[in-house]
Design a protein around this motif. Structure first.
Motif, PDB file in Angstrom:
ATOM      1  N   LYS A 205       0.811  -1.217   0.000  1.00  0.00           N
ATOM      2  CA  LYS A 205       0.000   0.000   0.000  1.00  0.00           C
ATOM      3  C   LYS A 205       0.847   1.269   0.000  1.00  0.00           C
ATOM      4  O   LYS A 205       0.322   2.365   0.198  1.00  0.00           O
ATOM      5  CB  LYS A 205      -0.894   0.013   1.242  1.00  0.00           C
ATOM      6  CG  LYS A 205      -1.971  -1.027   1.206  1.00  0.00           C
ATOM      7  CD  LYS A 205      -3.116  -0.659   2.113  1.00  0.00           C
ATOM      8  CE  LYS A 205      -4.142  -1.784   2.099  1.00  0.00           C
ATOM      9  NZ  LYS A 205      -4.742  -1.992   3.423  1.00  0.00           N
TER      10      LYS A 205
ATOM     11  N   LYS B 246       2.555   4.647  -0.506  1.00  0.00           N
ATOM     12  CA  LYS B 246       2.179   5.799  -1.335  1.00  0.00           C
ATOM     13  C   LYS B 246       3.320   6.804  -1.448  1.00  0.00           C
ATOM     14  O   LYS B 246       3.469   7.500  -2.446  1.00  0.00           O
ATOM     15  CB  LYS B 246       1.003   6.535  -0.693  1.00  0.00           C
ATOM     16  CG  LYS B 246      -0.317   5.882  -0.832  1.00  0.00           C
ATOM     17  CD  LYS B 246      -1.376   6.823  -0.290  1.00  0.00           C
ATOM     18  CE  LYS B 246      -2.757   6.243  -0.454  1.00  0.00           C
ATOM     19  NZ  LYS B 246      -3.679   6.853   0.513  1.00  0.00           N
TER      20      LYS B 246
ATOM     21  N   HIS C 125       0.668   2.098  -5.800  1.00  0.00           N
ATOM     22  CA  HIS C 125      -0.082   3.287  -5.424  1.00  0.00           C
ATOM     23  C   HIS C 125       0.772   4.487  -5.087  1.00  0.00           C
ATOM     24  O   HIS C 125       0.324   5.390  -4.391  1.00  0.00           O
ATOM     25  CB  HIS C 125      -0.979   2.955  -4.228  1.00  0.00           C
ATOM     26  CG  HIS C 125      -1.866   1.786  -4.494  1.00  0.00           C
ATOM     27  ND1 HIS C 125      -2.969   1.879  -5.299  1.00  0.00           N
ATOM     28  CD2 HIS C 125      -1.775   0.492  -4.110  1.00  0.00           C
ATOM     29  CE1 HIS C 125      -3.540   0.683  -5.382  1.00  0.00           C
ATOM     30  NE2 HIS C 125      -2.840  -0.175  -4.657  1.00  0.00           N
TER      31      HIS C 125
ATOM     32  N   TYR D  64       2.745   5.102 -12.892  1.00  0.00           N
ATOM     33  CA  TYR D  64       2.179   5.992 -11.882  1.00  0.00           C
ATOM     34  C   TYR D  64       1.481   7.197 -12.511  1.00  0.00           C
ATOM     35  O   TYR D  64       1.932   8.341 -12.366  1.00  0.00           O
ATOM     36  CB  TYR D  64       3.276   6.464 -10.923  1.00  0.00           C
ATOM     37  CG  TYR D  64       3.928   5.336 -10.140  1.00  0.00           C
ATOM     38  CD1 TYR D  64       5.307   5.284  -9.965  1.00  0.00           C
ATOM     39  CD2 TYR D  64       3.169   4.317  -9.567  1.00  0.00           C
ATOM     40  CE1 TYR D  64       5.912   4.259  -9.242  1.00  0.00           C
ATOM     41  CE2 TYR D  64       3.760   3.288  -8.857  1.00  0.00           C
ATOM     42  CZ  TYR D  64       5.126   3.264  -8.699  1.00  0.00           C
ATOM     43  OH  TYR D  64       5.715   2.246  -7.986  1.00  0.00           O
TER      44      TYR D  64
END
Lengths: 351, 170
Positions: free
Chosen positions: A136, A138, A162, A186
């Motif tokens: 996850k 970021k 992400h 991205y």
């Protein structure tokens, strides 16, 4: 002590204090929280069972960090950690990251932010291990690391889908290959810092400008090899707020006029952009009414005309303006600048 | 809200049975707890029980509310109105600082719990920050002294915690 006093003391220690400090703890730093843990067993139990307090592990600027972060991750209260900051920390290398991948995978499932700035013993291999267990992620910061290069980026884009914030400042071995990987993977990237990544060329930047249209912050500090080909296409970034072009010696007025199409620009660093003249700055003044931060340090080709144009459009918004070394501007004392821009607080950006 | 509502008097009863008469308008915007009760009961019930808060603490909460009653009025942007607005804000900030400065920590803690119970966000922020400031940068033993907390750890328990968290105590 009589019965009543004793009850009051028990209530104070076991109920009142833990209850109040649980509320207060959300405002305390990690260091202070740990001091609280040792104050009393009641406080310890209350705080340890409150998961939202234990979402950050910060060991920046400390030693023996490899072992310490592994120890922290083995504690149940860090099961849901969201942010790990190891900036400038010593004694962490790929072997620690391998052990973390093997033993602490469960605790990193919610990790959103990882800061490995200046952890210079970590290489592409280390990134191979860690990215396997934080799907996850970021926000990724890994500045000033020459052992992290294209292969590392390959691992990152494969495992962490992400990413919206990527700081590669000083990672001198990154090449255009990485920019292709980033632009392919991205599309929602918001923050990209490529300071001093000297191998990058206009071709690589083109891919970023077309593939990452959500960019809000772009830092191209000290990439003096880029040309107007790149600068003109910055206008593709319609959400751009913060742009750093320090050292862009090839930036022309034409290039800057194109950049002026980024209407939402708030911060613009043109330090040492020595080809720029009034024409370019006037275009910026006309195109970017939200400008708050501007450096023209070292640009001898701008005159008072530029300041007049800027004060027409953003006189009250500008809070930082660096015109040191702008010998073409005659009226640039502090008082004269405040007359044009009454909310100026900062007069020096570049040292 | 009609003008008769804003002049309405409420009665608040503390845990130790003391009744406080207070204008609706003073408390309703500052204490969510009261606001919710009034809304739920259609305003017919004038006596509101506050079982978790004693009279000493409730009196202080109401004192704070009275001082802050004009807070929600935002200046219209006229220059002299703006000046008045900012100087009033400055004065209130000073008053708040005095309000929390000399509180006995028992009172401070109970006031904080009351603010939490009554859902008085602004007051809770003020008190929480005050306690946080007293803790910042202090060692465990100092914190115990400041808040009069007993160290119930046995030496073995204390050692065990330190051992389990070596990474934090280096």
């Amino acid at each position: 002590m009589d019965g009543k006093e004793e009850t009051e003391e028990l209530t104070w220690n076991r109920e009142t204090v833990p209850k109040v400090l649980k509320i207060v703890s959300t405002r305390l730093s990690q260091k202070d929280l740990i001091s609280l843990l040792l104050v009393s067993p009641w406080l310890y139990r209350t705080l340890v069972s409150y998961p939202s307090l234990w979402l950050i592990i910060s060991l920046r600027e400390t030693k023996n960090v490899g072992n310490r972060v592994m120890a922290a991750l083995s504690l149940p209260r860090y099961r849901h950690v969201k942010e790990i900051n190891l900036e400038f920390a010593k004694n962490i290398d790929d072997s620690h990251l391998e052990i973390i991948q093997n033993k602490c995978a469960d605790s990193l499932q919610n990790l959103e932010s990882l800061n490995l700035n200046a952890c210079q013993s970590i290489s592409d291999n280390g990134i191979k291990y860690i990215t396997k267990v934080c799907p996850k992620l970021k926000v990724f910061n890994i500045y000033w690391n020459v052992r992290f290069a294209d292969t590392g980026i390959e691992y990152l884009v494969k495992r962490c889908k992400h990413i919206i914030h990527l700081n590669l400042s000083g990672c001198k071995n990154i090449s255009d290959k990485s920019l292709k990987l980033v632009s392919d993977n991205y599309p929602k990237l918001e923050f990209l810092n490529l300071t001093r990544c000297l191998k990058l060329t206009d071709s690589g930047l083109q891919l970023i400008l077309r593939g990452c249209s959500s960019l809000q912050n772009l830092n191209l500090y000290a990439l003096s090899g880029l040309s107007d080909v790149t600068y003109k296409n910055l206008s593709l970034l319609s959400h751009l707020k913060d742009l750093d072009l320090c050292g862009a010696q090839n930036l022309s007025d034409e290039g800057l006029s194109s950049i002026a199409k980024c209407k939402g620009l708030v911060s613009l660093n043109l330090t040492w952009c020595v080809r720029v003249t009034d024409a370019g700055i006037i275009a910026i003044a006309q195109g970017c009414p939200s400008l708050e931060y501007l450096s023209l340090y070292g640009i001898v080709g701008v005159t008072d005309k530029s300041l007049e144009a800027l004060s027409t459009s953003c006189s009250h918004k500008l809070t930082t303006l660096d015109v040191n070394g702008c010998i073409g501007i005659k009226r640039r004392s502090r008082d004269e600048l405040l007359k044009l821009f009454p909310n100026l607080k900062c007069f020096k950006v570049h040292s | 809200m009609s003008s008769s509502d804003s002049e309405r008097m409420l009665k608040l009863k503390s845990s130790d049975g003391v009744t406080f008469d207070i204008k609706d308008a003073i408390v309703v915007t500052k204490l969510e707890f009261i606001k919710n009760i009034i809304e739920d009961c259609c305003g017919d019930n004038d006596l509101i029980l506050v079982p978790n808060v004693n009279s000493e603490i409730l009196a202080m909460v109401l004192e704070w509310c009275k001082k802050h009653v004009g807070d929600d009025i935002i200046s219209d942007g006229e220059d002299d109105e703006e000046n008045e607005y900012f100087s009033r804000k400055k004065e209130i900030k000073k008053w708040d600082a005095e309000f929390v400065k000399n509180l006995d920590q028992g009172v401070l803690y109970h006031l904080l719990m009351a603010a939490d119970y009554l859902n008085a966000k602004q007051l809770l922020d003020l008190l929480t920050q005050r306690v946080a400031d007293m803790i910042k940068g202090k060692k465990s033993e100092q914190i115990r002294q400041i808040f009069n907390i007993k160290n119930d750890f046995t030496p073995e328990e204390e050692e065990a915690i330190k051992k389990r968290n070596p990474w934090a105590f280096e």
